[in-house]
Write a protein that holds these residues in place. Structure first.
Motif, PDB file in Angstrom:
ATOM      1  N   ASN A 275      -6.133 -26.202  25.953  1.00  0.00           N
ATOM      2  CA  ASN A 275      -6.395 -24.933  26.647  1.00  0.00           C
ATOM      3  C   ASN A 275      -5.363 -23.863  26.299  1.00  0.00           C
ATOM      4  O   ASN A 275      -5.615 -22.682  26.483  1.00  0.00           O
TER       5      ASN A 275
ATOM      6  N   ASN B 220     -17.159 -16.225  23.991  1.00  0.00           N
ATOM      7  CA  ASN B 220     -18.221 -17.239  23.898  1.00  0.00           C
ATOM      8  C   ASN B 220     -17.727 -18.654  24.211  1.00  0.00           C
ATOM      9  O   ASN B 220     -18.243 -19.629  23.672  1.00  0.00           O
ATOM     10  N   LYS B 221     -16.717 -18.756  25.044  1.00  0.00           N
ATOM     11  CA  LYS B 221     -16.073 -20.051  25.327  1.00  0.00           C
ATOM     12  C   LYS B 221     -17.055 -21.176  25.624  1.00  0.00           C
ATOM     13  O   LYS B 221     -16.795 -22.325  25.287  1.00  0.00           O
ATOM     14  N   ASP B 222     -18.153 -20.877  26.294  1.00  0.00           N
ATOM     15  CA  ASP B 222     -19.075 -21.933  26.687  1.00  0.00           C
ATOM     16  C   ASP B 222     -20.129 -22.248  25.641  1.00  0.00           C
ATOM     17  O   ASP B 222     -20.825 -23.252  25.735  1.00  0.00           O
ATOM     18  N   SER B 223     -20.250 -21.395  24.626  1.00  0.00           N
ATOM     19  CA  SER B 223     -21.314 -21.656  23.654  1.00  0.00           C
ATOM     20  C   SER B 223     -20.775 -22.101  22.287  1.00  0.00           C
ATOM     21  O   SER B 223     -21.531 -22.618  21.478  1.00  0.00           O
TER      22      SER B 223
ATOM     23  N   TYR C 166     -12.868 -26.445  19.551  1.00  0.00           N
ATOM     24  CA  TYR C 166     -11.879 -26.712  20.596  1.00  0.00           C
ATOM     25  C   TYR C 166     -10.913 -27.824  20.157  1.00  0.00           C
ATOM     26  O   TYR C 166      -9.703 -27.737  20.338  1.00  0.00           O
TER      27      TYR C 166
END
Ligand code: AMP
Ligand code: TRP
Length: 332
Positions: free
Chosen positions: A103, A115-118, A124
């Motif tokens: 993180n 666009n962290k979730d896509s 990551y």
């Protein structure tokens, strides 16, 4: 024994930042270290890539390594996906990585943006695979540009975590080698932004394949301020565009930044830019020419990569076996 591992992603044209921050230093380090240089195609696919373009880019980066002076007889050159141990150790290290460490990674934040979730999970866990690249060879030194410093700290933390958890001093802690006067080359259009392959403006960077006219034009158009060139490192610090061009000149000519500043103190940018363009062309044109020659024989280039992968596997496979034994994974 000291061993180097480093890599560049095959995600498009290499630029002078890749050259001065990484590749140029690798060439020099070959004489002193056992060197492994990979083209990190598994890192490239953390964002979508066109398959044909990825293959082409992988060969182009390999050709640029050799054209810049990496000796394929002495150093080991291959693309990462040919040595499956990178991915296997990557998984083992993934299982040891606290989410909190990832993180904090600024490159992920920059690349993912809003666009962290896509974005894909691979983007990551990118730094964990990078740690595996290094640790699978028990590499001791990693020459990179300054932007990779945080990733290398994570690699050191993972090496320590593994060693502690499995009660073995198995992995050496890899040392970053961030060297020369141009460890962070900035965009030619904006002295506060890193020069990058993904910048939309081609005028932001000097590509390793740009011809003489293009290099001269990009340097002429490079953003500067209206003052004459600074006369001290102190004075350059507050003028990022001037500092950037002076650092590029220093790195290209193997001079220090201080000597370069002394050489051009008080000059007009227009004169300095002409000299810089000459120096850049003199350095880059022969590399571009050699790259073209190497790419014209794909069979020979692929043979170099295959041989490199064999040599890399000969180190990585026994290491992976030892790692599996430490972790308690049965093997055939
Ligand atoms: P990449 O293109 O992200 O795979 O980077 C390959 C190598 O080039 C790494 O060692 C980076 O640290 C280095 N590098 C990339 N961009 C720059 C830059 N603008 N200045 C200095 N080094 C850079
Ligand atoms: N993350 C590096 C970059 O973008 C590339 C890379 C992948 C690398 N694995 C590596 C660099 C191992 C050094 C060592 O620049």
């Amino acid at each position: 024994m000291n061993r180097i591992l480093s890599g560049i992603q095959p995600t498009g044209n290499l630029h002078i930042g890749n050259y001065l921050g990484a590749l140029k230093n690798w060439v020099r380090l070959q004489a002193e270290y056992d060197c492994i240089f990979c083209i990190v195609d598994l890192h490239a696919i953390t964002v979508p890539q066109d398959p044909a373009a990825l293959r082409q880019s992988t060969r182009e980066v390999a050709a640029t390594y050799i054209a810049a002076g990496i000796d394929a007889e002495r150093a080991t050159i291959f693309n990462q996906s040919m040595v499956s141990a990178h991915a296997e150790l990557g998984w083992i290290l993934t299982c040891l990585t606290p989410l909190g460490w990832l993180n904090r990674m600024t490159q992920f934040k920059d690349k993912a943006g809003k666009n962290k979730d896509s974005v894909g999970l691979g983007l990551y866990s990118y730094p964990v695979l990078m740690a595996a690249d290094i640790l699978i060879y028990q590499a001791t030194h990693v020459p990179v540009g300054e932007d990779q410093k945080q990733h290398l700290e994570l690699a050191r933390d993972l090496a320590q975590t593994f060693n502690r958890q499995f009660g073995a001093e198995y992995f050496p802690l890899p040392e970053p080698q961030i060297m020369g006067p141009a460890t962070r080359v900035m965009s030619l259009r904006d002295g506060s932004k890193k020069m990058s392959k993904s910048d939309l403006s081609d005028y932001s960077r000097i590509n390793m394949t740009d011809d003489a006219d293009t290099i001269a034009l990009k340097i002429r158009k490079a953003k500067t301020d209206p003052l004459p060139l600074p006369d001290s490192i102190e004075a350059a610090k507050s003028r990022p565009e001037a500092e950037n061009l002076l650092s590029i000149y220093a790195a290209l000519t193997d001079a220090s930044l201080a000597d370069t500043i002394a050489q051009f103190a008080g000059s007009e940018f227009s004169r300095f830019k002409e000299t810089l363009a000459e120096v850049a062309v003199a350095k880059l044109a022969p590399i571009a020419a050699a790259r073209g020659r190497i790419l014209s024989d794909v069979g020979a280039l692929d043979a170099i990569l295959r041989r490199g992968a064999e040599r890399a596997n000969a180190i990585a496979q026994p290491n992976l076996a030892a790692i599996k034994d430490l972790v308690g994974l049965l093997r055939p």
